[in-house]
Design an enzyme around this catalytic site. Structure first.
Site, mmCIF file in Angstrom:
data_model
loop_
_atom_site.group_PDB
_atom_site.id
_atom_site.type_symbol
_atom_site.label_atom_id
_atom_site.label_comp_id
_atom_site.label_asym_id
_atom_site.label_seq_id
_atom_site.Cartn_x
_atom_site.Cartn_y
_atom_site.Cartn_z
ATOM 1 N N GLU A 1 39.106 32.074 45.467
ATOM 2 C CA GLU A 1 38.499 33.387 44.918
ATOM 3 C C GLU A 1 37.595 33.304 43.655
ATOM 4 O OE1 GLU A 1 40.919 37.447 45.836
ATOM 5 O OE2 GLU A 1 42.303 35.817 44.684
ATOM 6 N N TYR B 1 26.060 59.240 33.784
ATOM 7 C CA TYR B 1 26.405 58.611 35.031
ATOM 8 C C TYR B 1 25.944 57.343 35.230
ATOM 9 C CZ TYR B 1 23.623 61.616 37.686
ATOM 10 O OH TYR B 1 22.645 62.695 38.047
ATOM 11 N N GLU C 1 43.791 45.135 38.061
ATOM 12 C CA GLU C 1 44.614 45.927 36.867
ATOM 13 C C GLU C 1 43.743 45.850 35.565
ATOM 14 O OE1 GLU C 1 47.765 45.160 39.764
ATOM 15 O OE2 GLU C 1 46.198 43.791 38.798
ATOM 16 N N LYS D 1 39.891 46.788 45.863
ATOM 17 C CA LYS D 1 39.195 45.438 46.488
ATOM 18 C C LYS D 1 39.374 45.599 48.032
ATOM 19 C CE LYS D 1 39.961 40.762 45.503
ATOM 20 N NZ LYS D 1 41.070 39.678 44.649
#
Length: 117
Positions: free
Chosen positions: A21, A53, A73, A98
């Site tokens: 990854e 935004y 997290e 994810k």
């Protein structure tokens, strides 16, 4: 309470704990709910009193992509800290998804709330 929303901000970045990854880019989808008093901006039709935004989205994308991160997290906490510290938002809910992380699920994710309404 008024809120400004960003839904499914797609950020391509290096994310994950496995060595493979760390060699590829993956997509994260970020949802934000940000407490913001929209009454002044609405009453005066004044952009300067609104929470932009686009600016928030661009800042979070830069933050998430500046270096590899292992955990979603961590991404969620970084986003919450940034929005509250840099944009003076008193409360935020951040969801980080994810896609494809678990083959049998469309996506996995975490959701946090920080601050006070």
């Amino acid at each position: 309470m008024d809120k400004v929303l960003i839904s499914q901000l797609k950020v391509e970045t290096v994310i994950g704990i496995y060595e493979w990854e760390k060699q590829i880019h993956q997509n994260l989808l970020i949802d934000l709910e940000m407490a913001w008093d929209n009454s002044l901006a609405a009453a005066n039709d004044d952009y300067q009193q609104a929470l932009c935004y686009e600016t928030v989205s661009n800042r979070l994308t830069a933050l998430i992509t500046e270096k590899p991160i292992e955990l979603i997290e961590t991404v969620a906490q970084m986003c919450a800290d940034c929005v509250m510290d840099e944009f003076n938002v008193p409360w935020v809910k951040v969801r980080v998804m994810k896609p494809g992380a678990v083959p049998s699920a469309q996506a996995v994710g975490v959701e946090i709330e920080r601050g006070h309404l």
